[in-house]
Motif scaffolding. Sequence first.
Motif, mmCIF file in Angstrom:
data_model
loop_
_atom_site.group_PDB
_atom_site.id
_atom_site.type_symbol
_atom_site.label_atom_id
_atom_site.label_comp_id
_atom_site.label_asym_id
_atom_site.label_seq_id
_atom_site.Cartn_x
_atom_site.Cartn_y
_atom_site.Cartn_z
ATOM 1 N N ALA A 116 0.828 -1.203 0.000
ATOM 2 C CA ALA A 116 0.000 0.000 0.000
ATOM 3 C C ALA A 116 0.864 1.256 0.000
ATOM 4 O O ALA A 116 0.590 2.229 -0.719
ATOM 5 N N ARG A 117 1.922 1.247 0.789
ATOM 6 C CA ARG A 117 2.774 2.441 0.851
ATOM 7 C C ARG A 117 3.503 2.670 -0.461
ATOM 8 O O ARG A 117 3.671 3.808 -0.892
ATOM 9 N N ARG A 118 3.924 1.603 -1.110
ATOM 10 C CA ARG A 118 4.624 1.769 -2.387
ATOM 11 C C ARG A 118 3.666 2.239 -3.474
ATOM 12 O O ARG A 118 4.069 2.954 -4.386
ATOM 13 N N ARG A 119 2.409 1.845 -3.391
ATOM 14 C CA ARG A 119 1.423 2.303 -4.376
ATOM 15 C C ARG A 119 0.915 3.707 -4.077
ATOM 16 O O ARG A 119 0.672 4.511 -4.983
ATOM 17 N N ILE A 120 0.776 4.030 -2.802
ATOM 18 C CA ILE A 120 0.174 5.299 -2.398
ATOM 19 C C ILE A 120 1.218 6.403 -2.230
ATOM 20 O O ILE A 120 0.963 7.563 -2.574
ATOM 21 N N GLY A 121 2.383 6.043 -1.727
ATOM 22 C CA GLY A 121 3.379 7.066 -1.449
ATOM 23 C C GLY A 121 3.270 7.571 -0.020
ATOM 24 O O GLY A 121 2.384 7.193 0.743
#
Length: 714
Positions: free
Chosen positions: A447-452
């Motif tokens: 999620a963090r890699r997709r969302i930033g």
Amino acid sequence: MTTPVFALPARLAAKADPALIAADEQRFAEIADSLTDEIAGIEERQARLRREPGRSGEAALERDLEIHRLSARLRTLRRYSVDICLGRFVTEDESVYVGRLGLTTAAGRLLLVDWRSPAAEPFFAATPAHPLGVSSRRRYRWTRGRITDYWDEILTPAASGVHVSPDDESAFIASLGGSRSARMRDVLSTIQTDQDAIVRASANGALVVDGGPGTGKTVVALHRAAYLLYADPRLGPGRGRLLFVGPHEPYLAYVSDVLPSLGEEGVLTCTMRDFVEEGAAATIEANPRVAELKSRGALFDAIEPAVRLYEEPPTEDLVVSTPWADLTITAAEWADAFRAAEPGATHNDARDQVWEEVLEILMDQLDDPEVPRPLLRRTLARHEELGRVFTRAWPLLEASVVVADLYSVPAYLRRCAPSLSPDDVAALQREDPRAWTVSDLPILDAARRRIGDPAEVRRRIRAEATRAAERERRSAVVDHLIAADDGDLKLMSMLRGDDAQNSLDDEAVLPSADPDLLAGPFAHIIVDEAQELTDAQWRMLIDRCPSRSFTIVGDRAQARHGFRESWRERLERVGLTRVDVSSLTVNYRTPEEVMREAEPIIRAALPDANVPTSVRRSGHPVRHGDVSDLDGILADWLTEEEDGVACIIVAEGVQDAPLPPSARVRVLTPELAKGLEFDLVVLIAPESYGTGIEGAVDRYVAMTRATQRLVVLD
């Protein structure tokens, strides 16, 4: 040199014969002189580089890299003295001395070849069956900078002369049973042929190093890291980075000295918990079914549709009123703007790109030379209704919030993960959606890699506001200077030019943040105890290594939750298609007495386990007793042994675990003992470690941590 390097005990007096060691003493004297000269030369070179006038661009980078390279070499040279030499091998023409680093005299004569260079390979790879032109090989045992033993190996009949001291193979085997310490030591002087072949293997694709307890898997992994940084053109300062992933923090502490001792201090090391901030406090998933669901790809794949729901353009036109005219953005134009996001951009980064496109669409509608474009942009950017509509359609997201919503809103999870059954969806819901477990970490990472990082977006917003405020303040000063300029050339008017404005921008006043060093990309990743990784955890690593270049170290028989597939089947399923497997089958660490009792335990659960063959005996049979014997066992061992480390291994969650009476005694669970080794291992109630495969693996792992003695107390 005023002190002889050889300090052999009386029992080895025959090895002190000058005919055997005089040539070595002469070479060590030359090495000592060369080390002194090189250290002085590096110090002078560093000082000269630091005194040079400031550079910019590529020149500054090259200077910094050179200073970094010199500093790393200087630290290694200062860490050792003549014990930088590992040993030597004799060919038909010469004696070649092998060192941690290459070393030459001021005149250019080679004194030491770097252990990683092709020229040093025969030292490790030669065998009597394949001598590679080597007639004999000598390895040294160093103790506080002096040689306290050495052993010669004769590889061809030509080496049977007076210049070698042939040893029984037991001399080498005995060295493997030396006392352990709180830190692993590098084993360059004793690394074996099968291990060296893996250290030097190609890094194209994924290399699996499969081996049972004591086969040197961790040794191979660490030495391979140092070798690849030296030999692989994709790795090193100014090039690709290398990441080393270990199973837990005690393991990383144990191996922390090895790479610096090999001259490599820039390798990032971490555990799987370290990739996301929630990892430090994450607990173990209590429900095995939920843990299994999270280990699969369904939740990992749910992140993309979950985020896409927050990137849907408005479906109605919007009229934006300005002091000059009413502007309109239609539903079709909203859709066009939302398609402006760059492929691969995170959700939060793409949000800025889409917002800029929205402003451009509106600004292009007002063709009035009387309205400065920057003023129009500022007006639109501050328009409340426009901002509200846009934020509803493309909000700033937080990864933890999106994942928590999946665990607390069943309809959201069903829509984003349609492959999950209703029972699966119900099982994944929980009262506290932010009660993170280790099984959640890959989902949070995806999620963090997709969302930033929303904090980074907020920093950019603050930076833009700071930059705008600075420009307004500067504009007022420039206006004052121009008004006060009464010269004929009106030089102050030049301050309005773009070049002058750009040169006056001060980036130092802008808020910044340290980069996430574990975000990648990495050119190569080494994973130890890799048999424990789930599919979701593998995807965490693969996302960070676009080249798919891995060294994967593990033992299928030590997988706590079972490992029925082959390595190739497991890795191909998670996306690694170029897979080679090398096996280590010789147990250098665990005595035969211990393996004789450990083998039946693992074979009862896993009949096809890769159980290695021990090459040495300790002379200490496995001892069985009662828990009440513990204090006496430890006291006797501490009295008998001046060096070494002991470990008491207890089941997870035992509240009344015995406390260590000495800094030389540790208390660990079977899981945290994995990857470590101790002179004395005491198992407390091993049947309490668990049942099934997990219990058998924990008992097997705990028993095989012993390098000398094993005690089992019930």
